[in-house]
Each structure stands twice: as C-alpha cells, then as structure tokens.
Enzyme design. Structure first.
Site, mmCIF file in Angstrom:
data_model
loop_
_atom_site.group_PDB
_atom_site.id
_atom_site.type_symbol
_atom_site.label_atom_id
_atom_site.label_comp_id
_atom_site.label_asym_id
_atom_site.label_seq_id
_atom_site.Cartn_x
_atom_site.Cartn_y
_atom_site.Cartn_z
ATOM 1 C CG HIS A 116 94.542 -63.164 7.508
ATOM 2 N ND1 HIS A 116 93.345 -62.777 7.625
ATOM 3 C CD2 HIS A 116 94.578 -64.427 8.257
ATOM 4 C CE1 HIS A 116 92.285 -63.536 8.310
ATOM 5 N NE2 HIS A 116 93.280 -64.397 8.822
ATOM 6 N NE ARG A 161 88.741 -63.372 5.008
ATOM 7 C CZ ARG A 161 88.194 -63.604 5.964
ATOM 8 N NH1 ARG A 161 88.510 -63.996 7.237
ATOM 9 N NH2 ARG A 161 86.871 -63.616 5.954
#
Length: 303
Positions: A116, A161
């Site tokens: 991420h 994210r």
C-alpha cells in the site's frame, strides 16, 4: 525458505481471490520473519509488514527515515518463510511517481503479494497522529498510475491508502478514494476513520475492496472480526500488535532481572526452547541435511 510450498505467483493469486470472496481476512503484522511463521501456524489469512514497525525495529520514528532497500529486504525475508500472502507498507513510495513505480517493481521481485502507498507528503507521520499533510489528489493519482503500470504480475495487489479523513473530512476523502480506484488501485485503505458509521459510509460509496486498520491506541475503535465482516470490510490489519506484545514482555522481563538478579521468576512467560525449535522446523532441516550427507568419505593414501 526450504519448506514453503507456494510460489510468489500462487500467493498473489490467493490474495486476489481473498478480495472477491465476500469474507473478512485477517493479516496480523509480523515484526520479523519468525513472527510471520507463527502467524501462519495460528491459521491467519495473510501477513502484514508495517512501515512503522520496520522503523521502530531500527529504532527510528515513523517519519519516512527507513529506506527502500530496508523495506525491500524485510519484505523479502518475510515473504520467503511463509505460504501466506504478504502485504507490505511502502509509505509514500519513496519519492516521485517514478520512484513509486520502482518501489512496486522491487516489492514484486522480492516475492511480496501486494503493497500500500499513501497520499501523505514527505516526511510522513503515523496515520493516527494529528497534523498530517497530504498531497493534491492529482499528485496521488500520478503515484498510483505509475505504481500500477510498473506491475509485471496483474495479481500483485496495489492498495491506495488515504490519510485525508483527518485533514479534509470524510466526504472529500471519499472523492479522493474514488479517484484512486479509477487510477488503478485494487483496494482502498481509509486511514484513521473515527467510527463504524464512517466505515459504513466508505463501504457504501466504493465498489472496490476495503482494508481496515485496527491499530491499538489510535483514532479508530478496535472493532472485532464479526463487526468488520458485517461492515463489508475485506482485509483487516493489526500492524503493531505483535511488536507491542513482544516489547511489553521484554520491558517487564528486564525489570524482573534487575529486581531479582536472575530470570527464574519469568521462565513461565518465555517461549520454551522446544517451542522455538518446532517453529523453526529444526527437525525438517536436520532431516534435509542427513538426506544430503548420507555417505562416508573413505580415507585414501596420498600418492
């Protein structure tokens, strides 16, 4: 290592399947490769490698000081000891969009199943602290597009994210997250949501899989597995839990040695040598070695 059965390709396919099976999958954080093996033994669905934990392990704060090479090495060390898919944190991608692309390629080459990348500026900070700064949506979109294009394996999971909830509010955060999906993110990680209602709002607004962060002492209440599953969350991470457990016991154990002068009072809180050897698969390595060296070298006279 010697006794893992699945290839990196298979583990990425496993993670891809988890995103679409309608179940909640739990990914505890591993503070080292040995911990990853224990996570697998306990029957979890995957392993998470936290940037905050990696930094703390190096005695650094979580402000982007750990390097790409340090992240890649730890990810590779972790992925090679488990048949579970490993998801790793790569902070902001270590630079410009081209750096993000290279970071993803290195993670893929290291055998990791997914990563991420976040929309903070550098130097970044822990997602559950106040005072964060985020880049413009267009800048994050460029990061994601570059990272997505860098993948060789289409099953490598790219997670976007967003730390925007604490900066811009939930409505603008959702607008950002939709843009990240359009840019190529396979899953969205909405950081530091404040309530179940906010998780529900994000879930209803997005068609993509969603990751929840259940870190201790943060902005979010610690929701249990049933609650998260009912909210439609696909993956939950427990990023720092194992490190906090380990360091808490180390702290108390060292105090006991200072107080008592020996470890006798804390032996029952330790992992026994037998348990460690079982986790390390000592017998398997020994069997492997004996099968290789099952002959004797005969002495021959020098001529």
């Amino acid at each position: 290592m010697l006794f893992t059965r699945k290839s990196a390709t298979e583990k990425r396919a496993d993670l891809k399947a988890q995103l679409s099976d309608g179940k909640l999958h739990q990914f505890p954080g591993a503070f080292n490769p040995l911990c990853a093996q224990l996570i697998e033994r306990k029957g979890f669905d995957g392993v998470y490698v936290s940037g905050a934990v990696l930094a703390a392990d190096l005695c650094l704060p979580d402000i982007g000081l750990a390097t790409l090479s340090e992240f890649t090495l730890r990810g590779q060390q972790t992925a090679r000891v488990t048949d579970l898919p490993v998801l790793i944190d790569i902070d902001t991608g270590f630079g410009e969009p081209m750096n993000a692309a290279r970071s993803v390629r290195l993670m893929e080459e290291a055998g990791i199943a997914g990563c991420h990348i976040e929309d903070q500026v550098m130097p970044k900070r822990c997602g559950h602290l106040d005072g964060k700064e985020i880049v413009a949506t267009a800048e994050m979109v460029r990061r994601i597009r570059a990272a997505s294009d860098a993948r060789m394996d289409s099953n490598f999971c790219l997670v976007a994210r967003s730390d925007s909830r604490g900066v811009e509010g939930i409505d603008k955060a959702i607008d950002r997250m939709k843009a990240y999906v359009d840019a190529g993110a396979d899953m969205i990680f909405p950081e530091a949501l404040r309530s179940e209602k906010e998780f529900e709002t994000v879930r209803k607004a997005l068609d993509s899989p969603i990751l929840a962060n259940m870190t201790e002492f943060g902005k979010s209440r610690l929701l249990n597995k049933n609650e998260l599953e009912n909210l439609g969350i696909n993956i939950v991470i427990y990023p720092v839990t194992t490190l906090r457990l380990a360091m808490g016991e180390v702290d108390r154990g060292l105090d006991a040695i200072v107080k008592n002068g020996d470890q006798n009072a804390i032996l029952d809180r330790m992992q026994h040598r037998k348990e460690l050897y079982e986790l390390l698969r000592y017998k398997d390595y020994n069997k492997f070695d004996q099968n290789l060296f099952n002959f004797e070298v005969q002495d021959t006279p020098m001529e």
